[in-house]
Each structure stands twice: as C-alpha cells, then as structure tokens.
Design a protein around this motif. Structure first.
Motif, PDB file in Angstrom:
ATOM      1  N   UNK A  26       0.910  -0.952   0.105  1.00 57.71           N
ATOM      2  CA  UNK A  26       0.040  -0.036   0.051  1.00 57.71           C
ATOM      3  C   UNK A  26       0.817   1.243  -0.070  1.00 57.71           C
ATOM      4  N   UNK A  27       1.981   1.121   0.612  1.00 58.19           N
ATOM      5  CA  UNK A  27       2.706   2.418   0.690  1.00 58.19           C
ATOM      6  C   UNK A  27       3.374   2.623  -0.532  1.00 58.19           C
ATOM      7  N   UNK A  28       3.536   1.803  -1.517  1.00 57.13           N
ATOM      8  CA  UNK A  28       3.799   1.944  -2.850  1.00 57.13           C
ATOM      9  C   UNK A  28       2.939   2.657  -3.778  1.00 57.13           C
ATOM     10  N   UNK A  29       1.829   2.079  -3.553  1.00 51.61           N
ATOM     11  CA  UNK A  29       0.803   2.657  -4.051  1.00 51.61           C
ATOM     12  C   UNK A  29       0.429   4.223  -3.816  1.00 51.61           C
ATOM     13  N   UNK A  30       0.453   4.547  -2.399  1.00 47.92           N
ATOM     14  CA  UNK A  30       0.337   5.914  -2.107  1.00 47.92           C
ATOM     15  C   UNK A  30       1.537   6.806  -2.691  1.00 47.92           C
TER      16      UNK A  30
END
Length: 264
Positions: A26-30
């Motif tokens: 999720x951190x990568x997507x954000x």
C-alpha cells in the motif's frame, strides 16, 4: 532505437497494477499516486499559465482595436461607451456568439443615432421642414427610382409613407428607432441629399434594420411578423457571412457620419 520497448513498458504497467492491488504494498501505491499527482499539477499549472498569457494578449489586441476604431470619433460624450461595446462585440465574435455580437454592435449604432437625433433636435427639423422636398425615391413595388413632379415631403420619406401626396401628419407622432435612424442617415450620412441616392439609402437602412431584428433575438417571446421571420430565416443560417457584412456596415456608418460631421 527507443531504450524501452512498448512490450516491456506494458509488462511494467501490469506489474505495477499487481503490486498496487496487494495490501502489503500500500505504501508503494500511495507514493506512486503522490508523485503522479504532483506531475499532473505541474503540467496543469504550465498549461493554465499559457492560457492566461494567451487570453491577456487577445484582450490587449481587442482593446487596442476598439480604441483605434473610435480614436478620432467626434462625439466624445459617448466615445467611452462605444469603445466598451466594441470590445464586447469582438469577444462575442471570437466565441461565435452571433446574437450577443449583434446586440453589442446594435448598441453602438443605437447610441450614435439617439445622441445625434436628440442633440440636433431632428424631430423639430422634420416637423417644421415643410419646404423640404425629396425629389427622387426608391419604389419597393417597382424596384426602381421614381421621380415625382410634386416631390415627396421629408416627413413622408422618414416615415416611409411614399404614396401620400401631402406631408405626413407628425402631430404627437412618436419617433421610433427606425424613424430616428432614417433621419440620421438623411442628415448626417447623405448630408440632406437623397436625389439619385435613394436606392443606396434604402440598402443601408435595410442592413441597419436587419441588425435591429437580430438584436431582437435577445428579447424572447412575442409574435414575429412575416417580414421579421423572413429576415431571420435569411441571416441565421448564414450568420458566419453576416459577421463580416455587419462589421462592414458598422465601419461605413461610423466613418461616413464622423467625416461628414467634421466637414460641416
């Protein structure tokens, strides 16, 4: 040769989609969304800046055109309003807003006509001018110039009462715009000389009247006469051509009246 092939980039997109779909990344997507939104904002800001510069340049050009058009206009009392309406007219033309273009142009013609009619008290001139004769007139029925031995009184000419042998009764007569513009054309455009020019007079008047009918499109409602509907049926489908016809009329009307008043 491109460093990255289309196929490899498409595979990268699929991989990014797969990564972003997993909760642990999720951190990568954000992070990706944040960086991408910044890029879009930068592009939008640059595009907005270009648009603002372009619109400013167009506005500056139109302002200069309007002021140049009325630069030496003799009726200084109404000059600023005329310039303002010219600017509005040109912006409407750029937007292909024909109805409001006609309205803004008509307001310039109307302002000049009403000012001249009132300032020079043309109603009194017409009412008292019983010794004035218009020798030749243009007959709509016969489509040609008609000469009358008895002449045609000026009041009949202004009010388009061509068949009367005696002066048109003007007592308590209300002067409508069509009468006022005919009077202004007679006194200031043709300099009180109509003989052998009546066909030209009617041509100019009819163009002004066509513009007046287009101006009336801004007033919704009401029943149109067959005459009014015929004018609209001719102009509206050909409105792109009428931008130029009406602009030519405006230039001729303003320049001729300005020149004749200065010479008088």
């Amino acid at each position: 040769m491109a460093k990255y092939s289309k196929e490899s980039l498409e595979k990268l997109l699929l991989l990014i989609d797969e990564i972003c779909s997993q909760e642990e990344y999720l951190w990568f997507k954000e992070k990706l969304q944040h960086n991408y939104s910044q890029l879009i904002n930068i592009e939008n800001k640059n595009f907005d800046s270009i648009n603002r510069i372009y619109e400013y340049c167009i506005k500056d050009i139109i302002d200069k055109q309007a002021n140049k058009f009325y630069d030496d206009f003799i009726l200084i009392d109404i000059k600023n309003v005329l310039v303002s309406d010219f600017i509005r007219m040109e912006h409407f033309r750029r937007d292909d807003n024909f109805e409001d273009f006609c309205l803004a142009m008509f307001q310039q013609i109307e302002n000049i006509v009403v000012y001249l009619f009132s300032y020079f008290e043309l109603d009194k001139k017409i009412i008292s001018g019983y010794n004035q004769r218009v020798i030749s007139i243009y007959s709509r029925e016969e489509k040609k110039l008609v000469r009358s031995n008895s002449g045609l009184h000026l009041s009949n000419f202004i009010f388009q009462k061509y068949k009367l042998e005696i002066p048109f009764e003007l007592t308590n007569q209300e002067f409508h715009f069509n009468n006022k513009i005919r009077a202004v054309l007679y006194y200031f455009f043709f300099k009180e000389t109509i003989e052998f020019n009546s066909n030209k007079f009617e041509e100019i008047y009819n163009t002004a009247n066509s513009l007046y009918q287009m101006r009336n499109l801004n007033h919704r409602g009401g029943v149109k006469s067959d005459y009014q509907q015929k004018i609209m049926d001719e102009i509206i489908p050909n409105h792109n051509k009428y931008y130029f016809k009406f602009l030519g009329f405006l230039e001729d009307f303003v320049s001729t009246i300005n020149r004749n008043i200065k010479a008088s």
